[in-house]
Enzyme design. Structure first.
Site, mmCIF file in Angstrom:
data_model
loop_
_atom_site.group_PDB
_atom_site.id
_atom_site.type_symbol
_atom_site.label_atom_id
_atom_site.label_comp_id
_atom_site.label_asym_id
_atom_site.label_seq_id
_atom_site.Cartn_x
_atom_site.Cartn_y
_atom_site.Cartn_z
ATOM 1 N N HIS A 1 -28.088 0.074 24.563
ATOM 2 C CA HIS A 1 -29.396 -0.043 24.420
ATOM 3 C C HIS A 1 -29.721 0.870 23.010
ATOM 4 O O HIS A 1 -30.761 0.473 22.599
ATOM 5 C CB HIS A 1 -29.823 1.088 25.373
ATOM 6 C CG HIS A 1 -29.592 0.732 27.136
ATOM 7 N ND1 HIS A 1 -30.075 -0.556 27.276
ATOM 8 C CD2 HIS A 1 -29.064 1.121 28.193
ATOM 9 C CE1 HIS A 1 -29.605 -0.702 28.593
ATOM 10 N NE2 HIS A 1 -29.221 0.254 29.024
ATOM 11 N N ASP B 1 -32.344 -8.848 26.212
ATOM 12 C CA ASP B 1 -31.145 -8.558 27.456
ATOM 13 C C ASP B 1 -30.193 -8.817 26.950
ATOM 14 O O ASP B 1 -29.766 -9.334 25.966
ATOM 15 C CB ASP B 1 -31.797 -9.870 28.567
ATOM 16 C CG ASP B 1 -30.821 -9.479 29.666
ATOM 17 O OD1 ASP B 1 -30.670 -8.437 29.924
ATOM 18 O OD2 ASP B 1 -30.806 -10.342 30.537
ATOM 19 N N LEU C 1 -50.554 -5.406 13.446
ATOM 20 C CA LEU C 1 -49.808 -6.104 14.427
ATOM 21 C C LEU C 1 -49.881 -5.180 15.683
ATOM 22 O O LEU C 1 -50.185 -4.105 15.894
ATOM 23 C CB LEU C 1 -48.108 -5.888 14.186
ATOM 24 C CG LEU C 1 -47.073 -6.126 15.453
ATOM 25 C CD1 LEU C 1 -46.913 -7.452 15.665
ATOM 26 C CD2 LEU C 1 -45.677 -5.708 14.967
HETATM 27 C C1 IPE Z 1 -35.029 -8.101 32.382
HETATM 28 O O1 IPE Z 1 -33.574 -7.995 32.143
HETATM 29 C C2 IPE Z 1 -35.547 -7.003 31.965
HETATM 30 C C3 IPE Z 1 -35.422 -6.378 30.661
HETATM 31 C C4 IPE Z 1 -35.008 -6.987 29.643
HETATM 32 C C5 IPE Z 1 -36.357 -5.114 30.498
HETATM 33 P P1 IPE Z 1 -32.681 -7.672 33.534
HETATM 34 O O2 IPE Z 1 -31.335 -7.502 33.025
HETATM 35 O O3 IPE Z 1 -33.199 -6.340 34.366
HETATM 36 O O4 IPE Z 1 -32.985 -8.961 34.391
HETATM 37 P P2 IPE Z 1 -31.929 -9.617 35.533
HETATM 38 O O5 IPE Z 1 -31.723 -8.443 36.583
HETATM 39 O O6 IPE Z 1 -30.660 -9.994 34.744
HETATM 40 O O7 IPE Z 1 -32.843 -10.705 35.936
HETATM 41 C C1 IPE Z 2 -31.616 -5.168 28.710
HETATM 42 O O1 IPE Z 2 -30.077 -5.246 28.644
HETATM 43 C C2 IPE Z 2 -32.283 -3.798 28.693
HETATM 44 C C3 IPE Z 2 -32.663 -3.334 29.879
HETATM 45 C C4 IPE Z 2 -32.828 -4.173 30.957
HETATM 46 C C5 IPE Z 2 -33.155 -2.067 29.830
HETATM 47 P P1 IPE Z 2 -29.232 -5.007 30.186
HETATM 48 O O2 IPE Z 2 -29.128 -3.488 30.203
HETATM 49 O O3 IPE Z 2 -29.975 -5.754 31.195
HETATM 50 O O4 IPE Z 2 -27.867 -5.493 29.731
HETATM 51 P P2 IPE Z 2 -27.107 -6.641 30.531
HETATM 52 O O5 IPE Z 2 -27.938 -7.638 31.130
HETATM 53 O O6 IPE Z 2 -26.386 -5.792 31.513
HETATM 54 O O7 IPE Z 2 -26.055 -6.902 29.575
HETATM 55 MG MG MG Z 3 -29.675 -7.416 31.773
#
Ligand code: IPE
Ligand code: IPE
Ligand code: MG
Length: 237
Positions: A32, A15, A126
């Site tokens: 990403h 995240d 793995l």
């Molecule tokens: C959780 O992250 C999902 C992934 C890392 C793929 P999110 O960014 O979607 O989670 P919330 O919305 O902050 O809880």
């Molecule tokens: C995690 O990073 C990746 C996915 C959920 C696909 P985010 O896209 O949630 O990044 P933040 O949390 O908004 O910084």
């Molecule tokens: Mg996020």
């Protein structure tokens, strides 16, 4: 680096990509893209430390609610990542798998994914599992409905329902429960990830944003895990 103990199964909630990009005034997608470098670095580390299972949360069932532009870019990125990485997976005998409701994944990305799963199915150096279009509540509800169906058909009896049987109906059937879960970006929640499987998982939260998380951060998490005392409800001996 050697550790007194290492997790057999490491799970990661990757995240913070969007915030990483925002800090640099870039579009979220660049976060990403950079996050893929982190994933590659972590896979390398995991191979070196001989961790057998790595599951990464790449896209949640709730992430479909993001703007279409971001969802499309993520799906294209998934396709590109698997295509580029497939030779590496084969060379290193990494088995690729997925958990989640992939019917919603666009055809192109889905066929690339399924092809990679097929081409790596006999490897076990793995076990790399991508949680894609994954939601733990959905997974549990799916299991409950399949179990009910099987009870109705007489395939199983109500008294056979136990932890082992229930686990075998989850998307993670055959995959041991995670020993360590890492969540990056300073959010302290599970966000619908492996709610059943993480009953006794050690959790490591770090403020580091996923695109900044590299092998040295993995090493720090494993150093921390090494010190954990896992009691599973029992007393320490
Ligand atoms: C959780 O992250 C999902 C992934 C890392 C793929 P999110 O960014 O979607 O989670 P919330 O919305 O902050 O809880
Ligand atoms: C995690 O990073 C990746 C996915 C959920 C696909 P985010 O896209 O949630 O990044 P933040 O949390 O908004 O910084
Ligand atoms: Mg996020």
């Amino acid at each position: 680096m050697t550790f007194k103990k290492i997790p057999n199964h490491l799970a990661v909630i990757m995240d913070g990509n969007g915030r990483w990009a925002k800090k640099r005034s870039l579009d979220r997608i660049y976060g990403h893209i950079e996050g893929i470098k982190s994933l590659k670095s972590v896979i390398k580390g995991v191979m070196e430390y001989k961790i057998k299972y790595l599951t990464v949360y790449a896209f949640s069932s709730e992430n479909w609610q993001r703007p279409a532009e971001e969802v499309d870019s993520l799906m294209r990125l998934l396709d590109k990542y698997i295509k580029i990485e497939l030779p590496y997976l084969i060379k290193n005998k990494i088995r690729l798998n997925f958990i989640g409701n992939i019917v919603r994944i666009p055809e192109q990305s889905k066929s690339t994914l399924l092809e990679a799963v097929e081409k790596t199915k006999n490897f076990d150096e793995l076990n790399l599992t991508l949680a894609l279009s994954y939601g733990s509540k959905e997974e549990i509800l799916d299991a409950v409905s399949k179990i009910s169906g099987d009870v109705k058909k007489g395939v199983i009896r109500i008294k056979d329902i136990n932890d082992g049987l229930f686990s075998s109906y989850l998307y993670t059937a055959g995959i041991p429960d995670p020993d360590l879960l890492i969540r990056t970006s300073g959010e302290y929640r599970l966000s619908n990830f492996m709610l059943y499987q993480c009953a006794y998982t050690e959790i490591y939260f770090t403020k580091t944003l996923w695109p900044d998380f590299r092998k040295k951060n993995l090493t720090a998490a494993l150093k921390n895990y090494e010190k954990r005392v896992r009691r599973f409800g029992k007393t320490e001996i």
